[in-house]
Design a protein around this motif. Structure first.
Motif, short mmCIF file in Angstrom:
data_model
loop_
_atom_site.label_atom_id
_atom_site.label_comp_id
_atom_site.label_asym_id
_atom_site.label_seq_id
_atom_site.Cartn_x
_atom_site.Cartn_y
_atom_site.Cartn_z
N GLU A 235 -15.29 -31.56 -18.30
CA GLU A 235 -15.53 -32.16 -19.59
C GLU A 235 -16.79 -31.36 -19.89
O GLU A 235 -16.62 -30.26 -20.86
CB GLU A 235 -15.73 -33.17 -20.08
CG GLU A 235 -14.10 -33.94 -19.80
CD GLU A 235 -14.14 -35.63 -20.62
OE1 GLU A 235 -15.09 -35.48 -21.27
OE2 GLU A 235 -12.91 -36.19 -20.82
N LEU A 236 -17.71 -31.34 -19.30
CA LEU A 236 -18.78 -30.69 -19.60
C LEU A 236 -19.22 -29.40 -19.12
O LEU A 236 -19.79 -28.39 -20.13
CB LEU A 236 -20.28 -31.14 -18.97
CG LEU A 236 -22.03 -30.64 -19.14
CD1 LEU A 236 -22.57 -31.48 -20.56
CD2 LEU A 236 -22.49 -31.23 -18.01
N LEU A 237 -18.54 -28.57 -17.99
CA LEU A 237 -18.11 -27.03 -17.68
C LEU A 237 -17.49 -26.66 -18.93
O LEU A 237 -17.81 -25.55 -18.97
CB LEU A 237 -17.71 -27.81 -16.39
CG LEU A 237 -17.53 -25.83 -15.49
CD1 LEU A 237 -18.92 -25.28 -15.58
CD2 LEU A 237 -16.23 -26.12 -14.44
N GLU A 238 -16.38 -27.34 -19.83
CA GLU A 238 -15.62 -26.47 -20.85
C GLU A 238 -16.31 -26.49 -21.83
O GLU A 238 -16.59 -26.13 -22.56
CB GLU A 238 -14.79 -27.56 -21.03
CG GLU A 238 -13.32 -28.08 -19.67
CD GLU A 238 -12.39 -28.63 -19.63
OE1 GLU A 238 -11.13 -28.81 -19.47
OE2 GLU A 238 -12.80 -29.85 -20.93
N GLU A 239 -17.44 -27.26 -21.78
CA GLU A 239 -17.83 -27.17 -22.70
C GLU A 239 -18.78 -25.94 -23.39
O GLU A 239 -19.93 -25.10 -24.12
CB GLU A 239 -18.81 -28.29 -23.58
CG GLU A 239 -17.96 -29.95 -24.03
CD GLU A 239 -17.86 -29.76 -25.76
OE1 GLU A 239 -18.36 -28.55 -25.96
OE2 GLU A 239 -16.25 -29.18 -25.38
N ILE A 240 -19.78 -26.41 -21.67
CA ILE A 240 -20.81 -24.97 -21.62
C ILE A 240 -19.92 -23.87 -21.55
O ILE A 240 -20.69 -22.70 -22.19
CB ILE A 240 -21.57 -24.99 -20.13
CG1 ILE A 240 -22.10 -26.70 -19.83
CG2 ILE A 240 -22.33 -23.93 -19.76
CD1 ILE A 240 -23.38 -27.05 -19.09
N VAL A 241 -18.88 -23.61 -20.76
CA VAL A 241 -17.97 -22.43 -20.61
C VAL A 241 -17.31 -21.53 -22.05
O VAL A 241 -17.19 -20.72 -22.51
CB VAL A 241 -17.55 -22.02 -19.47
CG1 VAL A 241 -18.08 -22.66 -18.41
CG2 VAL A 241 -16.28 -22.74 -19.57
N GLY A 242 -17.13 -22.35 -22.98
CA GLY A 242 -16.59 -22.68 -24.08
C GLY A 242 -14.82 -21.87 -23.56
O GLY A 242 -14.05 -21.54 -24.80
N ILE A 243 -14.56 -23.15 -22.48
CA ILE A 243 -12.93 -22.88 -22.21
C ILE A 243 -12.25 -24.07 -22.08
O ILE A 243 -12.89 -24.87 -20.99
CB ILE A 243 -13.09 -21.88 -21.13
CG1 ILE A 243 -13.33 -20.25 -21.18
CG2 ILE A 243 -11.65 -22.22 -20.42
CD1 ILE A 243 -13.03 -19.50 -19.86
N ARG A 244 -11.20 -24.14 -22.82
CA ARG A 244 -10.47 -26.18 -22.50
C ARG A 244 -9.42 -25.38 -20.93
O ARG A 244 -8.61 -24.67 -21.23
CB ARG A 244 -9.84 -26.10 -23.28
CG ARG A 244 -10.58 -26.24 -24.09
CD ARG A 244 -11.68 -27.22 -24.16
NE ARG A 244 -12.09 -28.24 -24.87
CZ ARG A 244 -13.47 -28.69 -25.49
NH1 ARG A 244 -13.88 -29.19 -23.94
NH2 ARG A 244 -14.05 -28.53 -26.21
#
Length: 252
Positions: A235-244
């Motif tokens: 979930e942290l990676l999703e927030e950083i890259v801006g992709i779900r």
């Protein structure tokens, strides 16, 4: 007969609902960290980094600051025009004068009225000495500020890259720990089953059974913690890259 028809209708409705739901959810989105590799379910690392840089507000802010400083360089180059200008005036009206006629030598003053229209236009150029001396320095300062802002932007990009790499590798690490914990958990399950049989047969004391049970509990806790950390970094990676990624985690 009516009861059978009603039951048949309900069965058809249940089948339609199930089929409709299966059509809405793509089976490829299901993800099991024990059997599936997360790297095959999401974008490559470099693509994730590019997406993070594109969507990060800190990088966008620095880009806006660079543009702003470039405008200031243009202003510094055009600053000389403030010393160049045009001026003009237009007057119209009645003018009253209290004069004395020197031609006739009459020693008295008398009131006169004059109607006039005056117009004037001109160009002026003022060049202060400080401007001549310091103009190049002002332009160089504006250029240097652009370089500083560009360096700040590169710094922010490097920070974003590091954040993506850290979150990505931490996620892979937790998936590896999930698999290791799962293997230990399966082993402890078999060992616990054998220990219970040995305890029933009187081959081991209760203290040994308790020790093995505690070991099994620790394995369960380690497995659960690995799953939680994996989901956290995902979930942290999703927030950083801006992709779900829209992955349906079977162990979540």
């Amino acid at each position: 007969m009516l009861k059978k028809k009603v039951i048949f209708i309900f069965v058809l409705l249940a089948i339609n609902i199930t089929v409709g739901y299966s059509q809405e959810v793509d089976s490829s989105l299901y993800f099991n960290p024990i059997t599936d590799d997360i790297q095959n379910k999401i974008l490559p690392l470099e693509a994730l980094i590019d997406s993070a840089i594109k969507n990060d507000p800190r990088v966008k802010l620095e880009a806006l600051r660079v543009d702003y400083e470039r405008y200031k360089v243009l202003s510094a180059r055009r600053d000389w025009t403030r010393n160049l200008g045009f001026q003009g005036n237009l007057d119209y009206g009645n003018y009253y004068y209290y004069d004395r006629d020197e031609l006739t030598r009459i020693d008295r003053f008398y009131l006169t009225e004059s109607r006039r229209t005056n117009a004037a236009i001109g160009v002026y150029l003022r060049i202060p000495l400080l401007f001549i001396i310091d103009r190049r320095n002002e332009i160089n300062k504006a250029k240097k500020m652009v370089e500083i802002m560009m360096m700040d932007r590169r710094t922010k990009i490097r920070v974003v890259r590091r954040e993506v790499v850290e979150a990505y590798n931490s996620m892979l690490e937790q998936q590896a720990l999930i698999r290791i914990s799962n293997d230990y958990q399966q082993y402890s399950l078999v060992e616990m089953g054998m220990a219970e049989l040995e305890f029933i047969n009187g081959e081991i004391p209760a203290s040994e059974l308790t020790r093995l049970k505690d070991y099994q509990t620790q394995r369960y806790i380690a497995f659960a913690q690995s799953i939680w950390r994996f989901n956290y970094y995902l979930e942290l990676l999703e927030e950083i890259v801006g992709i779900r990624f829209n992955l349906i985690n079977k162990l979540k």
